[in-house]
Design a protein around this motif. Structure first.
Motif, PDB file in Angstrom:
ATOM      1  N   MET A   1       0.845  -1.197   0.000  1.00  0.00           N
ATOM      2  CA  MET A   1       0.000   0.000   0.000  1.00  0.00           C
ATOM      3  C   MET A   1       0.879   1.246   0.000  1.00  0.00           C
ATOM      4  O   MET A   1       1.941   1.274   0.600  1.00  0.00           O
ATOM      5  CB  MET A   1      -0.898  -0.016   1.225  1.00  0.00           C
ATOM      6  CG  MET A   1      -1.822   1.192   1.349  1.00  0.00           C
ATOM      7  SD  MET A   1      -2.951   0.955   2.723  1.00  0.00           S
ATOM      8  CE  MET A   1      -3.751   2.544   2.716  1.00  0.00           C
ATOM      9  N   ALA A   2       0.425   2.313  -0.674  1.00  0.00           N
ATOM     10  CA  ALA A   2       1.223   3.510  -0.807  1.00  0.00           C
ATOM     11  C   ALA A   2       1.440   4.178   0.547  1.00  0.00           C
ATOM     12  O   ALA A   2       0.505   4.384   1.309  1.00  0.00           O
ATOM     13  CB  ALA A   2       0.534   4.482  -1.762  1.00  0.00           C
ATOM     14  N   ALA A   3       2.704   4.522   0.836  1.00  0.00           N
ATOM     15  CA  ALA A   3       3.006   5.245   2.059  1.00  0.00           C
ATOM     16  C   ALA A   3       2.404   6.637   1.964  1.00  0.00           C
ATOM     17  O   ALA A   3       2.466   7.286   0.931  1.00  0.00           O
ATOM     18  CB  ALA A   3       4.518   5.320   2.244  1.00  0.00           C
ATOM     19  N   GLY A   4       1.798   7.091   3.035  1.00  0.00           N
ATOM     20  CA  GLY A   4       1.176   8.394   3.044  1.00  0.00           C
ATOM     21  C   GLY A   4      -0.325   8.342   2.938  1.00  0.00           C
ATOM     22  O   GLY A   4      -1.011   9.312   3.271  1.00  0.00           O
ATOM     23  N   LYS A   5      -0.866   7.214   2.481  1.00  0.00           N
ATOM     24  CA  LYS A   5      -2.315   7.056   2.381  1.00  0.00           C
ATOM     25  C   LYS A   5      -2.816   6.439   3.676  1.00  0.00           C
ATOM     26  O   LYS A   5      -2.261   5.476   4.193  1.00  0.00           O
ATOM     27  CB  LYS A   5      -2.657   6.148   1.194  1.00  0.00           C
ATOM     28  CG  LYS A   5      -4.131   6.123   0.813  1.00  0.00           C
ATOM     29  CD  LYS A   5      -4.305   5.454  -0.550  1.00  0.00           C
ATOM     30  CE  LYS A   5      -5.760   5.464  -0.986  1.00  0.00           C
ATOM     31  NZ  LYS A   5      -6.572   4.502  -0.233  1.00  0.00           N
TER      32      LYS A   5
END
Length: 267
Positions: A1-5
């Motif tokens: 999963m994208a970091a920051g989301k």
């Protein structure tokens, strides 16, 4: 999963859908409602492309969660109505077992004529099993195709799939998942996918091309997914969109994730 989301692990796999809807309601999560007419059109067109007299192609909803896309595809309900149902007082006092019984009756009474066979795929086992028990999904699969090949049950099910749908799951799955699905398909498969603009599209388009699918997309048209949870998530999305060559002005800069629609069909 994208970091920051922002992660929503605590509500993605709860025993029933109420925590999910309660958490996402303030964020105006709306992409399934935008997808409803798109998926209905795609499913009808895919069925019409099938040889007469054959078994109608099934729909595989990727990252299917509690069966929201299946509910909107096959039933006379709206996303606003589902928010009202799962966040309102009518179901607040019910146990999960009581809610499940009520949901079976609720969806059965609103089933559309000619409802399609829908299979769900999501690693959130509680969510897909609830959707299956409520009558939204005909099958529920939990294979993690980012890590492994499909198991025997999913491989068997893929033989009947003619359309893959997804709303925003591009943040959670990559071309590895799509490649494994398409390699095990046994009939022509179309893809109708809403992908967040924070995700590069090129790897997915290349994957589809490797399987003989031509992708059509209009990157100028976007669909709001949900509001950001905080300034940190907004900053992440703005940077990610710019990194993919997009312009966040009026979209992510205004406070919401936006998705584009990828439709891939055989050449």
């Amino acid at each position: 999963m994208a970091a920051g989301k922002t992660r929503f692990d605590d509500v993605y796999d709860a025993p029933d859908p109420r925590p999910y809807f309660r958490r996402l309601a303030p964020l105006r999560y709306e992409i399934p409602e935008h997808a409803r007419p798109v998926f209905r059109r795609a499913a009808a067109a895919r069925a019409a492309a099938e040889a007469p007299g054959g078994t109608p192609p099934a729909v595989l909803d990727l990252c299917s969660s509690y069966g929201i896309n299946a509910a909107l595809l096959n039933h006379d309900v709206t996303l606003a109505g589902l928010y009202e149902r799962y966040t309102g007082p009518d179901t607040a006092h019910l146990t999960t077992a009581e809610l499940l019984t009520a949901d079976r009756e609720f969806y059965a009474a609103r089933r559309r004529p000619g409802a399609l066979r829908v299979l769900g795929l999501d690693i959130a086992g509680h969510a897909v099993r609830y959707a299956r028990a409520a009558g939204l999904l005909d099958e529920a699969h939990t294979d993690n195709l980012e890590e492994d090949e499909p198991g025997p049950e999913l491989r068997r099910a893929l033989a009947g799939v003619g359309l893959i749908t997804v709303t925003g799951g591009g943040s959670y799955v990559t071309r590895r998942t799509f490649d494994r699905l398409l390699r095990h398909a046994r009939r022509p498969v179309w893809v109708s996918a809403f992908v967040l603009r924070t995700v590069p599209l090129e790897p997915l388009v290349a994957c589809f091309a490797e399987h003989g699918l031509r992708t059509r997309t209009d990157t100028s048209r976007t669909y709001p997914q949900r509001l950001f949870t905080d300034a940190r998530e907004r900053d992440y999305a703005v940077r990610a969109v710019r990194a993919t060559g997009g312009d966040p002005a009026g979209r992510e800069e205004a406070g919401s994730f936006h998705a584009v629609l990828l439709e891939a069909r055989p050449e």
